[in-house]
Design an enzyme around this catalytic site. Structure first.
Site, short mmCIF file in Angstrom:
data_model
loop_
_atom_site.label_atom_id
_atom_site.label_comp_id
_atom_site.label_asym_id
_atom_site.label_seq_id
_atom_site.Cartn_x
_atom_site.Cartn_y
_atom_site.Cartn_z
N LYS A 129 -25.30 -14.88 31.81
CA LYS A 129 -24.47 -14.61 30.63
C LYS A 129 -23.01 -14.49 31.05
O LYS A 129 -22.72 -13.85 32.08
CB LYS A 129 -24.97 -13.32 29.97
CG LYS A 129 -24.26 -12.94 28.68
CD LYS A 129 -24.88 -11.66 28.09
CE LYS A 129 -24.21 -11.22 26.81
NZ LYS A 129 -24.80 -9.97 26.27
N SER A 157 -26.39 -10.21 21.52
CA SER A 157 -25.31 -11.08 21.94
C SER A 157 -25.69 -12.06 23.05
O SER A 157 -24.94 -13.02 23.28
CB SER A 157 -24.13 -10.22 22.42
OG SER A 157 -24.48 -9.49 23.56
N SER A 202 -29.03 -6.44 22.90
CA SER A 202 -28.58 -7.81 23.16
C SER A 202 -29.43 -8.63 24.11
O SER A 202 -29.19 -9.84 24.22
CB SER A 202 -27.15 -7.80 23.68
OG SER A 202 -26.28 -7.69 22.59
N1 GLN Z 1 -25.95 -6.09 18.18
C1 GLN Z 1 -25.44 -4.92 18.81
C2 GLN Z 1 -23.95 -4.83 18.61
O1 GLN Z 1 -23.44 -5.65 17.96
C3 GLN Z 1 -25.80 -4.90 20.26
C4 GLN Z 1 -24.88 -5.66 21.13
C5 GLN Z 1 -25.25 -5.58 22.58
O2 GLN Z 1 -26.31 -5.09 22.94
N2 GLN Z 1 -24.34 -6.04 23.43
O3 GLN Z 1 -23.30 -3.99 19.11
#
Ligand code: GLN
Length: 516
Positions: A82, A157, A181
């Protein structure tokens, strides 16, 4: 072996064939590069593919193997990373304009570990900007599509990390999970993803979003591969002060031992409003599978779980507003094109000041502040700005106690709920996300609806426990559904064994999207 079928092998099988000499690393890497060439125009999981470097690394490993030299655990195996994780000499963008041209001068600890294991970094994957989001749509660099339905999001994400596995463009990948994420995109793309206990995997070199929640973890296509990759990533790192100084269990060995007398907790509050009926049915069916394997399913309550979303979004935004203060156009990354002009203005102001005529450098309209403002308003996308503003507000004088401090207190209550639950049950089982993958654009206009999708995942980060996502069904639209298993701190081995037990009697993890 036909190159067409290489991508269908698991990482564990690929390693066996590499070791037996059945396959060379160059063949394996070439086969995945061919898949990327063939499919990534559609899926856009990768922001960058390191073809030349990957092939020459593969060549070197083949040579070492031929010469009888010892090689690492993942020798010759491609891994996708990532783009929030620093790779020395290779751009690391966080899918943001702010870091679009940033090349880190060092490797993250997890990258060093992958290299020590002789893994081959095949490319960097797309993500929501600065890991803020649940669909990968806030990436300013590419739109990743879900291989199961190209009109749908891959989740986020770590959307690219999950999509590249689903499309057979890499056998393993790594992501980060601040509030879901890793698990949610794994669930949307029908692959496995694990968020380790806070402290198990070093975050040195992970670009920070919310430091008390962020964890790096593995994504893979089955439980064995997940265990193997976790074993490579985990371990103490003096460069990360939150890293646990404990020996790493042999997850790859432990994973194949079934669990006797497993007790699974099912959280009452997880089966309320908003849960899609097909997701609910798939999760209930998975629980029946566990019962047929001898597990006991027990109804439990996490009474503070209804505060989890609010608590998470306050804490995550507060920490983000602080972490992202460093992107000022001076230290890192993007600087507005007006910078040169502004620099002249600064010089002019300084000259004025030295003559005692004006001292406006701390003025909000001073050239310096204008440069910061312009840089940040051009360099960050809308979601990142929204969170910086929410966080700055919640941390400001007069609101700090009402929001931030209160959120910290509720966080403790959420952790206490888990501690109590894990005195009664070994693991907690439930949905990863309330619905399968959304259509592209479906949630982009409604941030709150997007945030609500994190209902089941954020608590694990708030409590610092471990959790994973296992494929457990397909919706009537043919979209993957994930089962979430959550475990007490540092009980990853039990999570992995439970996932493996399930996988041994079901075939959801072997399903592949049509056309890939
Ligand atoms: N969807 C969550 C957010 O928008 C988690 C994001 C993540 O785990 N980086 O913060």
């Amino acid at each position: 072996m036909e190159s067409m079928s290489i991508h269908e092998l698991t990482a564990t099988e690929l390693i066996q064939r590499l070791e037996s000499g059945d396959l060379t690393s160059v063949e394996v890497v070439r086969s995945f590069l061919d898949r990327i060439e063939q499919f990534d125009e559609k899926v856009q999981a990768f922001l960058r593919v390191e073809s030349q470097r990957a092939l020459s690394d593969a060549e070197r490993i083949d040579q070492r193997r031929r010469g009888g030299d010892p090689v690492g655990r993942l020798a010759g195996l491609p891994v996708a990373v990532k783009d929030v994780i620093c790779t020395e000499g290779q751009p690391t963008t966080c899918a943001s304009r702010m870091l679009q041209h940033f090349t880190p001068p060092y490797d993250a600890t997890v990258i060093r570990r992958l290299k020590q294991a002789d893994a081959i970094l095949i490319g960097k994957t797309n993500m929501d900007e600065f890991a803020m989001g649940g669909t990968t749509e806030s990436s300013t660099l590419a739109t990743t599509c879900n291989p199961w339905d190209l009109q749908r999001v891959p989740g986020g994400s770590s959307g690219g990390a999950a999509a590249c596995l689903a499309a057979g463009m890499a056998p393993l990948s790594i992501g980060s999970d601040t509030g879901g994420s890793i698990r949610q995109p794994a669930s949307f793309c029908g692959v496995h993803g694990l968020k380790p206990t806070y402290g198990l995997v070093s975050r040195y070199g992970l670009i920070a979003f919310a430091s008390s929640l962020d964890q790096i973890g593995p994504l893979a296509r089955n439980a064995e591969d997940l265990a193997l990759l976790l074993e490579v990533l985990a371990g103490h790192d003096p460069s990360d002060s939150t890293s646990a100084n404990l020996p790493v269990p042999e997850y790859s060995q432990l994973v194949s031992q079934p669990l006797d007398g497993l007790t699974l907790g099912v959280v009452r509050e997880h089966f309320g409003e908003g849960l899609d009926s097909e997701v609910q049915a798939a999760v209930r069916e998975a629980l029946r599978v566990y019962e047929s394997l001898g597990a006991t399913v027990k109804d439990i309550s996490l009474p503070h779980s209804r505060y989890a979303i609010a608590t998470y979004y306050i804490i995550a935004c507060c920490e983000a507003s602080s972490n992202l203060a460093r992107y000022d156009g001076v230290h890192y990354g993007y600087r507005t094109d007006e910078a040169a002009m502004l620099a002249d203005l600064v010089a002019e102001q300084r000259a004025l000041a030295s003559r005692g005529e004006a001292t406006a450098l701390d003025d909000i309209d001073s050239p310096l502040v204008r440069m910061y403002r312009q840089t940040r308003s051009e360099g960050f996308g809308a979601e990142v700005k929204r969170r910086i503003m929410l966080g700055t507000y919640a941390l400001s004088h007069g609101y700090y106690d009402a929001y931030y401090v209160k959120a910290l207190k509720v966080r403790r209550l959420i952790r206490n709920d888990f501690d109590a639950a894990f005195r009664e049950v070994d693991l907690i089982a439930g949905p990863v996300a309330p619905t399968p993958a959304y259509r592209l654009g479906e949630k982009t206009e409604d941030p709150l609806a997007m945030y609500l999708g994190d209902l089941y995942t954020v608590s694990a980060n708030l409590a610092g426990i471990c959790a994973l996502s296992v494929p457990c069904g397909l919706s009537s639209d043919g979209l993957p559904i994930g089962l979430q298993l959550q475990g007490p701190p540092l009980d990853e081995q039990r999570l992995l064994r439970a996932a493996r037990m399930y996988q041994a009697v079901t075939d959801w993890h072997t399903r592949r999207p049509e056309g890939f």
